[in-house]
Design a protein around this motif. Structure first.
Motif, PDB file in Angstrom:
ATOM      1  N   GLU A   1       0.882  -1.221   0.032  1.00  0.00           N
ATOM      2  CA  GLU A   1       0.161   0.106   0.015  1.00  0.00           C
ATOM      3  C   GLU A   1       0.936   1.291  -0.121  1.00  0.00           C
ATOM      4  O   GLU A   1       0.555   2.305  -0.524  1.00  0.00           O
TER       5      GLU A   1
ATOM      6  N   ASN B   1      -4.239  -7.846   5.255  1.00  0.00           N
ATOM      7  CA  ASN B   1      -4.399  -6.392   5.440  1.00  0.00           C
ATOM      8  C   ASN B   1      -3.889  -5.581   4.179  1.00  0.00           C
ATOM      9  O   ASN B   1      -4.744  -4.871   3.848  1.00  0.00           O
TER      10      ASN B   1
ATOM     11  N   ARG C   1      -5.655  -6.078   0.984  1.00  0.00           N
ATOM     12  CA  ARG C   1      -7.248  -5.263   1.135  1.00  0.00           C
ATOM     13  C   ARG C   1      -7.179  -3.734   0.908  1.00  0.00           C
ATOM     14  O   ARG C   1      -7.875  -3.384   0.189  1.00  0.00           O
ATOM     15  N   GLN C   2      -6.084  -3.310   1.408  1.00  0.00           N
ATOM     16  CA  GLN C   2      -5.963  -1.930   1.424  1.00  0.00           C
ATOM     17  C   GLN C   2      -5.520  -1.123   0.009  1.00  0.00           C
ATOM     18  O   GLN C   2      -5.817  -0.494  -0.522  1.00  0.00           O
TER      19      GLN C   2
ATOM     20  N   GLN D   1      -6.380  -2.852  -2.577  1.00  0.00           N
ATOM     21  CA  GLN D   1      -7.528  -2.979  -3.621  1.00  0.00           C
ATOM     22  C   GLN D   1      -8.599  -1.861  -3.320  1.00  0.00           C
ATOM     23  O   GLN D   1      -9.269  -1.297  -4.089  1.00  0.00           O
ATOM     24  N   LYS D   2      -8.522  -1.638  -1.980  1.00  0.00           N
ATOM     25  CA  LYS D   2      -9.665  -0.668  -1.521  1.00  0.00           C
ATOM     26  C   LYS D   2      -9.197   0.869  -2.134  1.00  0.00           C
ATOM     27  O   LYS D   2     -10.211   1.590  -2.854  1.00  0.00           O
ATOM     28  N   ARG D   3      -7.742   1.272  -1.995  1.00  0.00           N
ATOM     29  CA  ARG D   3      -7.388   2.534  -2.330  1.00  0.00           C
ATOM     30  C   ARG D   3      -7.070   2.613  -3.853  1.00  0.00           C
ATOM     31  O   ARG D   3      -7.193   3.980  -4.264  1.00  0.00           O
TER      32      ARG D   3
ATOM     33  N   SER E   1      -8.021   0.447  -6.705  1.00  0.00           N
ATOM     34  CA  SER E   1      -8.724  -0.163  -7.661  1.00  0.00           C
ATOM     35  C   SER E   1      -9.084   0.562  -9.088  1.00  0.00           C
ATOM     36  O   SER E   1      -9.015   0.147  -9.998  1.00  0.00           O
ATOM     37  N   GLU E   2      -9.024   2.045  -8.806  1.00  0.00           N
ATOM     38  CA  GLU E   2      -9.369   2.820  -9.920  1.00  0.00           C
ATOM     39  C   GLU E   2      -8.205   3.884 -10.390  1.00  0.00           C
ATOM     40  O   GLU E   2      -8.444   4.588 -11.347  1.00  0.00           O
TER      41      GLU E   2
END
Length: 434
Positions: free
Chosen positions: A136, A165, A168-169, A171-173, A175-176
């Protein structure tokens, strides 16, 4: 920004389509992508008329070529450059690298990544593949610096909670993100149980990502795998199903003919790291054999604490020369093949064939201007050979990533170089004092 590049020597890296290796010409950029590449001055005039606000770059005396793709590194390890040299791989990892990495948190990795990214951008790397804890932080550093990154959160037996963790972070932050994408990064067979390897494979399939793994880096890895599993590391990963995902394997030094056949049959790409393999005395990967068998081989630097730089020009040159001397064949890995490994093959290795690593209409505008007006590049006879056997990272004048100019006239526009280096020095001083 729309950009028109004029009067440069265009090296499109598409000679397999029957075109010239290079030619004097013009290149237009609309937004993130290349609009046209042409020898025709009229085409450039038409572009200029239809894009009156376009930035014009006069590339006289410069090669215009695709950005370099570093397919294996641990970019935040730029922070650890020089802390342990001249020791074998496992001693280097277990006694020197892993203990200090255990003291590193998000901020140290973010700032270490910034320093590595600065070095890569200044040397013409526009895309890198990374494997590390806190990806991340690496992704954040890449996006803020304007470099393209494929980050690979790294499962290891003693870091699984952190890995869960981390991905997931990311992917969350991101992905776009226009610049950052994610694969899984199962570290190696000697750091990952079968259960945790299967977790990584399942995630790759669930998320639709590829996998990036260290493979067959040393004879010790080979011997231990044979003793534990009765098969080579390559055979083991095939049996476990890793190659059912798109796979990029780093190193691949200790490879039998059967191992190479497995890679070819499964469409596994290889990230060749010649200087790191030399420095750690891991051996010489059989690159010519792999290429001859149809394996897609790209080039990586590895981390800056085992190389000790992130210079893709040195890696290209070393990759070519090592194969010549190890095979006693001066024709092994000719200059254009080395350039392909650092551009076209790198794009293919990460599933971006036709989008990156080539100058063509519709490809992303990841572009270098290399200054030919240097004594070590004269006289101009074969420009491809000059790039591979004579050019240095310091010859890169301008770097464009995704249509944005990030280096111009040897100055990084997206980061304050002095601040980046000073911050990294403070971090390593504090870590070594603990």
């Amino acid at each position: 920004m729309d950009i028109l590049i004029s009067n440069g020597i265009i090296l499109p890296m598409d000679a397999s389509n029957g075109s010239d290796l290079y030619f004097e010409g013009f290149l237009g950029i609309e937004g993130e992508k290349i609009s046209f590449v042409s020898k025709d001055r009229q085409k450039a005039l038409e572009f200029a008329e239809s894009h009156p606000d376009a930035r014009h770059i006069d590339a006289t005396g410069k090669i215009v070529m695709p950005g370099l793709i570093n397919t294996h590194t641990h970019v935040a390890m730029a922070l650890l450059r020089g802390i342990s040299d001249d020791v074998p791989l496992m001693e280097w990892l277990e006694q020197h690298i892993w203990p200090i990495e255990g003291k590193m948190g998000y901020q140290e990795i973010y700032d270490g990544a910034r320093m590595g990214i600065l070095e890569m951008l200044m040397g013409g790397t526009t895309t890198f593949v990374d494997m590390y804890p806190y990806e991340e932080a690496v992704a954040e550093a890449a996006e803020s610096a304007g470099i393209r990154a494929l980050v690979c959160p790294c499962p290891m037996d003693f870091r699984m909670e952190h890995f869960e963790n981390d991905w997931r972070q990311v992917q969350k932050r991101f992905s776009e993100s226009r610049l950052v994408s994610m694969w899984m990064g199962p570290h190696a067979i000697y750091t990952l149980s079968g259960e945790h390897l299967q977790r990584s494979i399942s995630l790759s399939k669930e998320l639709g990502t590829g996998s990036h793994v260290h493979l067959a880096e040393t004879q010790t890895e080979q011997d231990n795998c044979m003793a534990q599993h009765g098969m080579s590391p390559t055979e083991y990963l095939e049996k476990e199903g890793l190659f059912t995902t798109k796979t990029l394997a780093a190193h691949c030094v200790v490879m039998s003919d059967h191992d190479i056949e497995i890679l070819a049959r499964n469409g596994v790409s290889v990230a060749h790291n010649p200087q790191s393999n030399m420095k750690l005395a891991s051996g010489i990967a059989p690159v010519k054999k792999m290429l001859d068998a149809g394996v897609n081989v790209s080039i990586g630097t590895d981390g800056a604490s085992s190389n000790n730089d992130l210079d893709m020009w040195e890696e290209m040159r070393t990759a070519s020369l090592l194969q010549k001397v190890s095979t006693l064949d001066p024709c092994a890995i000719p200059a254009y093949t080395a350039l392909q490994m650092a551009t076209v093959n790198g794009a293919k290795a990460i599933g971006r064939e036709g989008e990156l690593g080539v100058l063509s209409a519709g490809a992303f505008a990841d572009i270098l201007l290399v200054d030919l007006e240097k004594a070590h590049l004269y006289p101009h006879t074969n420009l491809v050979s000059e790039l591979v056997y004579s050019a240095h990272s310091s010859d890169v004048d301008t770097v464009i990533v995704n249509g944005d100019i990030v280096v111009e006239n040897r100055k990084c526009l997206s980061m304050n170089a002095q601040e980046v280096c000073a911050t990294a020095q403070k971090h390593i001083d504090a870590l070594l004092a603990k």
